[in-house]
Design a protein around this motif. Structure first.
Motif, PDB file in Angstrom:
ATOM      1  N   LEU A  17      -4.172 -14.036   7.985  1.00 33.98           N
ATOM      2  CA  LEU A  17      -5.461 -14.271   7.319  1.00 33.98           C
ATOM      3  C   LEU A  17      -5.994 -13.002   6.656  1.00 33.98           C
ATOM      4  N   LEU A  18      -5.868 -11.869   7.337  1.00 32.01           N
ATOM      5  CA  LEU A  18      -6.350 -10.609   6.771  1.00 32.01           C
ATOM      6  C   LEU A  18      -5.575 -10.246   5.501  1.00 32.01           C
ATOM      7  N   ILE A  19      -4.243 -10.328   5.573  1.00 28.55           N
ATOM      8  CA  ILE A  19      -3.427 -10.006   4.395  1.00 28.55           C
ATOM      9  C   ILE A  19      -3.747 -10.956   3.250  1.00 28.55           C
ATOM     10  N   ASP A  20      -3.859 -12.243   3.572  1.00 27.83           N
ATOM     11  CA  ASP A  20      -4.142 -13.260   2.551  1.00 27.83           C
ATOM     12  C   ASP A  20      -5.497 -13.025   1.899  1.00 27.83           C
ATOM     13  N   GLN A  21      -6.532 -12.868   2.700  1.00 33.63           N
ATOM     14  CA  GLN A  21      -7.873 -12.746   2.149  1.00 33.63           C
ATOM     15  C   GLN A  21      -8.110 -11.402   1.466  1.00 33.63           C
ATOM     16  N   ILE A  22      -7.551 -10.335   1.999  1.00 33.71           N
ATOM     17  CA  ILE A  22      -7.692  -9.029   1.344  1.00 33.71           C
ATOM     18  C   ILE A  22      -7.033  -9.047  -0.032  1.00 33.71           C
ATOM     19  N   SER A  23      -5.842  -9.644  -0.116  1.00 33.44           N
ATOM     20  CA  SER A  23      -5.147  -9.723  -1.410  1.00 33.44           C
ATOM     21  C   SER A  23      -5.935 -10.577  -2.399  1.00 33.44           C
ATOM     22  N   LYS A  24      -6.516 -11.673  -1.925  1.00 29.57           N
ATOM     23  CA  LYS A  24      -7.292 -12.546  -2.816  1.00 29.57           C
ATOM     24  C   LYS A  24      -8.582 -11.871  -3.272  1.00 29.57           C
ATOM     25  N   LEU A  25      -9.263 -11.193  -2.351  1.00 29.70           N
ATOM     26  CA  LEU A  25     -10.489 -10.484  -2.709  1.00 29.70           C
ATOM     27  C   LEU A  25     -10.212  -9.389  -3.725  1.00 29.70           C
ATOM     28  N   TYR A  26      -9.100  -8.678  -3.531  1.00 27.75           N
ATOM     29  CA  TYR A  26      -8.750  -7.612  -4.477  1.00 27.75           C
ATOM     30  C   TYR A  26      -8.501  -8.186  -5.876  1.00 27.75           C
ATOM     31  N   ILE A  27      -7.719  -9.256  -5.937  1.00 29.59           N
ATOM     32  CA  ILE A  27      -7.412  -9.865  -7.236  1.00 29.59           C
ATOM     33  C   ILE A  27      -8.682 -10.406  -7.885  1.00 29.59           C
ATOM     34  N   LYS A  28      -9.482 -11.104  -7.115  1.00 27.79           N
ATOM     35  CA  LYS A  28     -10.692 -11.721  -7.646  1.00 27.79           C
ATOM     36  C   LYS A  28     -11.675 -10.680  -8.176  1.00 27.79           C
ATOM     37  N   MET A  29     -11.719  -9.500  -7.552  1.00 29.80           N
ATOM     38  CA  MET A  29     -12.703  -8.491  -7.920  1.00 29.80           C
ATOM     39  C   MET A  29     -12.145  -7.400  -8.833  1.00 29.80           C
ATOM     40  N   ASN A  30     -10.871  -7.559  -9.261  1.00 26.70           N
ATOM     41  CA  ASN A  30     -10.272  -6.558 -10.143  1.00 26.70           C
ATOM     42  C   ASN A  30      -9.545  -7.149 -11.346  1.00 26.70           C
ATOM     43  N   PHE A  31      -9.319  -8.452 -11.351  1.00 27.91           N
ATOM     44  CA  PHE A  31      -8.578  -9.098 -12.439  1.00 27.91           C
ATOM     45  C   PHE A  31      -9.424 -10.187 -13.083  1.00 27.91           C
ATOM     46  N   GLN A  32      -9.222 -10.361 -14.383  1.00 27.91           N
ATOM     47  CA  GLN A  32      -9.789 -11.512 -15.069  1.00 27.91           C
ATOM     48  C   GLN A  32      -8.812 -12.674 -14.952  1.00 27.91           C
ATOM     49  N   LEU A  33      -9.330 -13.881 -15.008  1.00 26.45           N
ATOM     50  CA  LEU A  33      -8.479 -15.054 -14.907  1.00 26.45           C
ATOM     51  C   LEU A  33      -7.441 -15.036 -16.030  1.00 26.45           C
ATOM     52  N   GLY A  34      -6.180 -15.211 -15.656  1.00 31.30           N
ATOM     53  CA  GLY A  34      -5.093 -15.196 -16.627  1.00 31.30           C
ATOM     54  C   GLY A  34      -4.486 -13.825 -16.843  1.00 31.30           C
ATOM     55  N   GLU A  35      -5.081 -12.787 -16.265  1.00 29.15           N
ATOM     56  CA  GLU A  35      -4.541 -11.436 -16.426  1.00 29.15           C
ATOM     57  C   GLU A  35      -3.207 -11.323 -15.699  1.00 29.15           C
ATOM     58  N   ASP A  36      -2.295 -10.574 -16.314  1.00 31.28           N
ATOM     59  CA  ASP A  36      -0.931 -10.497 -15.812  1.00 31.28           C
ATOM     60  C   ASP A  36      -0.486  -9.031 -15.777  1.00 31.28           C
ATOM     61  N   LEU A  37       0.081  -8.628 -14.651  1.00 36.12           N
ATOM     62  CA  LEU A  37       0.537  -7.243 -14.496  1.00 36.12           C
ATOM     63  C   LEU A  37       1.971  -7.237 -13.991  1.00 36.12           C
ATOM     64  N   GLU A  38       2.862  -6.601 -14.765  1.00 42.53           N
ATOM     65  CA  GLU A  38       4.268  -6.519 -14.353  1.00 42.53           C
ATOM     66  C   GLU A  38       4.459  -5.360 -13.382  1.00 42.53           C
ATOM     67  N   ILE A  39       4.987  -5.657 -12.190  1.00 40.16           N
ATOM     68  CA  ILE A  39       5.310  -4.642 -11.193  1.00 40.16           C
ATOM     69  C   ILE A  39       6.788  -4.265 -11.315  1.00 40.16           C
ATOM     70  N   PHE A  40       7.635  -5.278 -11.294  1.00 40.54           N
ATOM     71  CA  PHE A  40       9.062  -5.132 -11.564  1.00 40.54           C
ATOM     72  C   PHE A  40       9.446  -6.232 -12.546  1.00 40.54           C
ATOM     73  N   SER A  41      10.668  -6.171 -13.048  1.00 42.31           N
ATOM     74  CA  SER A  41      11.111  -7.204 -13.983  1.00 42.31           C
ATOM     75  C   SER A  41      11.134  -8.573 -13.321  1.00 42.31           C
ATOM     76  N   TRP A  42      11.282  -8.586 -11.980  1.00 37.51           N
ATOM     77  CA  TRP A  42      11.378  -9.835 -11.228  1.00 37.51           C
ATOM     78  C   TRP A  42      10.109 -10.161 -10.434  1.00 37.51           C
ATOM     79  N   PHE A  43       9.076  -9.334 -10.567  1.00 35.41           N
ATOM     80  CA  PHE A  43       7.839  -9.574  -9.817  1.00 35.41           C
ATOM     81  C   PHE A  43       6.620  -9.196 -10.653  1.00 35.41           C
TER      82      PHE A  43
END
Length: 224
Positions: free
Chosen positions: A14-40
């Motif tokens: 739950l902590l990993i799930d909610q922390i990751s969601k809170l980070y995305i929600k408070m740092n990304f706009q809807l539809g924003e895309d960030l390449e980390i690796f070619s496969w991720f």
């Protein structure tokens, strides 16, 4: 497996799930895309429906989108309540560690997505063209029970033109593994996968062994 270990697994997920969601929600706009690796990639989307974004209103035309969302959220709450009772029951009956671990994963994942569905509509402003605000003064983007599930994990393992020699599909554009999901989805899928792959191990009966003190036994049966 004890209830303490099961709770620890649930809390960590739950902590990993909610922390990751809170980070995305408070740092990304809807539809924003960030390449980390070619496969991720980190691809922020919001899921208003079931798996693959399917809505009840897509299946039953007489149901409005708002009613479909409420029905789905209530169903999720009932489902996670049932899973929670199942988990409590298998721990109480001291079933296999494999079964308890798998159900713990499923329960944690389901609960993680329910938090989004129930509360995120109240906690956040919308993410359209902007980064969402937590607890906005003007109120959230929706009401209680009408939140959207935050997804962000994207693994585009292959995206390209298939070889011409392949029958039927040769020369056509093809992408493999397009779904965008979250940590809660991973937990649910892993738990279900364990139950399927390790079915016999998970559902076998745990034998209870009675330990006998040999010295006491011998002294009682060999009186001097």
């Amino acid at each position: 497996m004890s209830i303490k270990k099961s709770l620890l697994i649930i809390i960590i997920i739950l902590l990993i799930d909610q922390i990751s969601k809170l980070y995305i929600k408070m740092n990304f706009q809807l539809g924003e895309d960030l390449e980390i690796f070619s496969w991720f990639r980190i691809s922020f989307i919001e899921n208003d429906g079931m798996a693959w974004g399917t809505k009840l209103s897509d299946i039953f035309s007489f149901i409005t989108d708002k009613s479909a969302k409420l029905i789905l959220t209530i169903f999720r709450i009932l489902a996670v309540t049932g899973i929670g009772y199942w988990l409590y029951d298998v721990i109480k009956k001291q079933k296999t560690k494999t079964l308890i671990f798998a159900i713990s994963l499923i329960f944690a994942g389901a609960l993680g997505n329910i938090i989004d569905s129930v509360f995120y509509g109240v906690f956040f402003s919308d993410s359209y063209g902007q980064v969402a605000t937590f607890l906005p003064e003007e109120g959230g983007y929706s009401g209680l029970f009408y939140g959207k599930v935050v997804d962000m994990l994207n693994f585009p393992l292959y995206n390209g033109i298939l070889p011409d020699w392949l029958p039927f599909f040769g020369g056509k554009q093809f992408s493999f593994f397009d779904p965008v999901f979250n940590v809660a989805d991973v937990a649910i899928s892993t738990g279900i996968g364990i139950l399927i792959v390790f079915n016999k191990r998970a559902f076998r009966e745990v034998n209870s062994f009675i330990k006998i003190d040999n010295s006491s036994y011998e002294s009682n049966n060999n009186p001097t």
